[in-house]
Design an enzyme around this catalytic site. Sequence first.
Site, PDB file in Angstrom:
ATOM      1  N   LYS A 155       0.825  -1.224   0.000  1.00  0.00           N
ATOM      2  CA  LYS A 155       0.000   0.000   0.000  1.00  0.00           C
ATOM      3  C   LYS A 155       0.853   1.266   0.000  1.00  0.00           C
ATOM      4  O   LYS A 155       0.564   2.229  -0.703  1.00  0.00           O
ATOM      5  CB  LYS A 155      -0.925   0.020   1.239  1.00  0.00           C
ATOM      6  CG  LYS A 155      -1.893  -1.145   1.309  1.00  0.00           C
ATOM      7  CD  LYS A 155      -2.659  -1.166   2.608  1.00  0.00           C
ATOM      8  CE  LYS A 155      -1.823  -1.481   3.826  1.00  0.00           C
ATOM      9  NZ  LYS A 155      -1.265  -2.849   3.883  1.00  0.00           N
ATOM     10  N   GLY A 185       3.326  -0.885   8.769  1.00  0.00           N
ATOM     11  CA  GLY A 185       4.678  -0.603   8.293  1.00  0.00           C
ATOM     12  C   GLY A 185       4.586  -0.469   6.791  1.00  0.00           C
ATOM     13  O   GLY A 185       4.415  -1.465   6.094  1.00  0.00           O
ATOM     14  N   HIS A 186       4.634   0.756   6.297  1.00  0.00           N
ATOM     15  CA  HIS A 186       4.462   1.014   4.866  1.00  0.00           C
ATOM     16  C   HIS A 186       5.810   1.416   4.274  1.00  0.00           C
ATOM     17  O   HIS A 186       6.370   2.455   4.642  1.00  0.00           O
ATOM     18  CB  HIS A 186       3.402   2.097   4.640  1.00  0.00           C
ATOM     19  CG  HIS A 186       2.029   1.680   5.104  1.00  0.00           C
ATOM     20  ND1 HIS A 186       0.926   2.483   5.033  1.00  0.00           N
ATOM     21  CD2 HIS A 186       1.591   0.502   5.632  1.00  0.00           C
ATOM     22  CE1 HIS A 186      -0.130   1.834   5.506  1.00  0.00           C
ATOM     23  NE2 HIS A 186       0.255   0.636   5.879  1.00  0.00           N
TER      24      HIS A 186
HETATM   25  P1  GDP Z   1       2.322  -2.192   3.060  1.00  0.00           P
HETATM   26  O1  GDP Z   1       2.270  -2.404   4.529  1.00  0.00           O
HETATM   27  O2  GDP Z   1       1.076  -2.641   2.357  1.00  0.00           O
HETATM   28  O3  GDP Z   1       2.711  -0.793   2.667  1.00  0.00           O
HETATM   29  O4  GDP Z   1       3.481  -3.141   2.522  1.00  0.00           O
HETATM   30  P2  GDP Z   1       4.932  -3.355   3.197  1.00  0.00           P
HETATM   31  O5  GDP Z   1       5.753  -2.161   2.967  1.00  0.00           O
HETATM   32  O6  GDP Z   1       4.797  -3.843   4.583  1.00  0.00           O
HETATM   33  O7  GDP Z   1       5.447  -4.612   2.379  1.00  0.00           O
HETATM   34  C1  GDP Z   1       5.547  -4.593   0.988  1.00  0.00           C
HETATM   35  C2  GDP Z   1       7.016  -4.918   0.606  1.00  0.00           C
HETATM   36  O8  GDP Z   1       7.070  -5.238  -0.767  1.00  0.00           O
HETATM   37  C3  GDP Z   1       7.936  -3.751   0.787  1.00  0.00           C
HETATM   38  O9  GDP Z   1       9.209  -4.235   1.117  1.00  0.00           O
HETATM   39  C4  GDP Z   1       7.950  -3.092  -0.588  1.00  0.00           C
HETATM   40  O10 GDP Z   1       9.155  -2.366  -0.842  1.00  0.00           O
HETATM   41  C5  GDP Z   1       7.865  -4.305  -1.473  1.00  0.00           C
HETATM   42  N1  GDP Z   1       7.168  -4.109  -2.753  1.00  0.00           N
HETATM   43  C6  GDP Z   1       6.069  -3.343  -3.014  1.00  0.00           C
HETATM   44  N2  GDP Z   1       5.669  -3.529  -4.290  1.00  0.00           N
HETATM   45  C7  GDP Z   1       6.535  -4.421  -4.836  1.00  0.00           C
HETATM   46  C8  GDP Z   1       6.626  -5.049  -6.115  1.00  0.00           C
HETATM   47  O11 GDP Z   1       5.827  -4.834  -7.017  1.00  0.00           O
HETATM   48  N3  GDP Z   1       7.648  -5.933  -6.301  1.00  0.00           N
HETATM   49  C9  GDP Z   1       8.559  -6.220  -5.326  1.00  0.00           C
HETATM   50  N4  GDP Z   1       9.512  -7.109  -5.587  1.00  0.00           N
HETATM   51  N5  GDP Z   1       8.483  -5.644  -4.106  1.00  0.00           N
HETATM   52  C10 GDP Z   1       7.486  -4.789  -3.879  1.00  0.00           C
HETATM   53  P1  IMO Z   2       0.313  -2.906   7.247  1.00  0.00           P
HETATM   54  O1  IMO Z   2      -0.410  -1.588   7.307  1.00  0.00           O
HETATM   55  C1  IMO Z   2       0.464  -7.111   8.342  1.00  0.00           C
HETATM   56  C2  IMO Z   2      -1.314  -8.250  12.163  1.00  0.00           C
HETATM   57  C3  IMO Z   2      -0.391  -8.715  13.265  1.00  0.00           C
HETATM   58  C4  IMO Z   2      -1.309  -9.657  14.007  1.00  0.00           C
HETATM   59  C5  IMO Z   2      -2.663  -8.962  13.910  1.00  0.00           C
HETATM   60  C6  IMO Z   2      -3.010  -8.115  15.115  1.00  0.00           C
HETATM   61  O2  IMO Z   2       1.797  -2.772   7.226  1.00  0.00           O
HETATM   62  O3  IMO Z   2      -0.227  -3.766   6.164  1.00  0.00           O
HETATM   63  P2  IMO Z   2      -2.153  -5.826  16.140  1.00  0.00           P
HETATM   64  O4  IMO Z   2      -0.774  -5.312  16.405  1.00  0.00           O
HETATM   65  O5  IMO Z   2      -2.948  -4.985  15.192  1.00  0.00           O
HETATM   66  O6  IMO Z   2      -2.902  -6.114  17.401  1.00  0.00           O
HETATM   67  O7  IMO Z   2      -1.941  -7.259  15.441  1.00  0.00           O
HETATM   68  O8  IMO Z   2      -2.589  -8.131  12.767  1.00  0.00           O
HETATM   69  N1  IMO Z   2      -0.986  -6.909  11.607  1.00  0.00           N
HETATM   70  C7  IMO Z   2      -0.442  -6.725  10.397  1.00  0.00           C
HETATM   71  N2  IMO Z   2      -0.020  -7.625   9.479  1.00  0.00           N
HETATM   72  N3  IMO Z   2       0.522  -5.791   8.074  1.00  0.00           N
HETATM   73  C8  IMO Z   2       0.080  -4.891   8.964  1.00  0.00           C
HETATM   74  O9  IMO Z   2      -0.012  -3.572   8.690  1.00  0.00           O
HETATM   75  C9  IMO Z   2      -0.401  -5.340  10.210  1.00  0.00           C
HETATM   76  N4  IMO Z   2      -0.875  -4.725  11.321  1.00  0.00           N
HETATM   77  C10 IMO Z   2      -1.238  -5.702  12.159  1.00  0.00           C
HETATM   78  O10 IMO Z   2       0.744  -9.358  12.756  1.00  0.00           O
HETATM   79  O11 IMO Z   2      -1.402 -10.871  13.299  1.00  0.00           O
HETATM   80 MG    MG Z   3       3.326  -3.386   6.040  1.00  0.00          MG
END
Ligand code: GDP
Ligand code: IMO
Ligand code: MG
Length: 421
Positions: free
Chosen positions: A15, A39-40
């Site tokens: 996202k 964690g974005h």
């Molecule tokens: P979010 O929480 O939905 O913002 O996603 P996260 O940041 O936690 O996890 C997504 C991971 O995938 C991050 O390490 C991004 O840098 C990586 N990522 C996002 N889009 C792509 C993609 O199209 N290809 C690859 N290989 N990595 C991606």
């Molecule tokens: P983003 O925004 C993935 C999961 C936790 C646990 C459950 C409850 O980066 O996509 P909490 O701390 O909310 O009480 O945990 O939800 N969880 C996530 N998993 N991405 C997240 O956020 C998450 N935020 C919470 O691992 O299973």
């Molecule tokens: Mg995340």
Amino acid sequence: MVDAILGLQWGDEGKGKIVDFFAPQYDVIARFQGGPNAGHTLYVDGKKIVLHQIPSGVFHAGTINLIGNGVVLDPVTLRKECQAVAGFGADVKKNLFISHRTNIIVPTHRALDKASELAKGNDKIGSTLKGIGPAYMDKTGRNALRVGDVLDKNFDTWYQQLRQKHLQLLGNYNFDEDITQWEAEFFEAIEFLRTLNVVNGEYFINDKISQGKKVLAEGAQGSMLDIDFGTFPFVTSSNTTSAGICSGLGIAPQKIRDIMGVTKAYCTRVGGGPFPTELEDATGEELRKLGSEFGATTGRPRRCGWIDLVALKYACMINGVTKVIMTKADVLDNFENLQVCTAYNIDGAESQEIPFQMTRHKIVPVLKEFKGWNTQTSTIKEFSAVPASMKTYVEFINKYIGASVSHISNGPGRHQLITVA
Ligand code: GDP
Ligand code: IMO
Ligand code: MG
């Protein structure tokens, strides 16, 4: 006018990257729920940064970022994050605003989260231990402190009252960790919070909408972690689905236009709970390795599996998804064959519905095999250059879920995004 970007799986769909890409097309980026459990990950000038509390539009000068009332805010995380984004040139004094109704995470919320998880033993949720559950409990229990309270001279008294309640609860759990250090950090962070832009969030955003500004609502977590519609009790404590946008920002439903749902080309989950397509074998390990599937907030290895169309179709229905963005398609580049889950076999009977309580059934995914593209795709810029087998994969998904993939992400970089013709 308001559009939204939110997760359709169990979080971490990418996202942050997608919001960062679309941010220049919007005037305001607003987080509507969740907290530092998120964690974005973004890449700014090739450098990685992970955002937990601040919306992912913060690196675009001219874009305003709002932390909405539906969010739970940890001032300590916020302070650290403000320092980190300043290092990337973002000016939070100018482009970050916080609603006075946003609920605050206090140190004892984190302690309660930890104590509650420990008490659950093997049934633990796998919480991020950031205090999310206890903070939302205090909101619905009508005990919470909110950002506007920080500006009141009675804040310290209210804080002590809440702390006292929490210490009694912690006593029931026999939890005796020393939180003095957490409190010292917390009060420093509260001082910092007082220097930021605290606004009347609901007026702030509705004024922008009236002025014709474009708002992008940024979701955290994913639809299958929604408190009502996710795999309860293995969920988070907020409405991660589109319904949360209205209550989490104070805007009316008819103001919302596009709901852009983000899904990986496969599936991951971090923490406990049902995951029908999980691969606990070498293929799952391969996905984890190729996709670098380790939590952006906790560093935990993410569980990996094939894309689950039963869950994806359900998420599209609950959210009213108008466009689907498929990320991490490049992670599947090396696979000869791919599988997609088209139904669940639930205790021997086939179904295309998400059951009431997944944990109480034996669920076996019904899988359909697809030929992999088996070629590198991360440098592709145009849909016309996408391998035929990837197109077949995407078309099958579109048909099944009744929504269309509008973009395919083929790498973590800001511009690795293919518009589907
Ligand atoms: P979010 O929480 O939905 O913002 O996603 P996260 O940041 O936690 O996890 C997504 C991971 O995938 C991050 O390490 C991004 O840098 C990586 N990522 C996002 N889009 C792509 C993609 O199209 N290809 C690859 N290989 N990595 C991606
Ligand atoms: P983003 O925004 C993935 C999961 C936790 C646990 C459950 C409850 O980066 O996509 P909490 O701390 O909310 O009480 O945990 O939800 N969880 C996530 N998993 N991405 C997240 O956020 C998450 N935020 C919470 O691992 O299973
Ligand atoms: Mg995340």
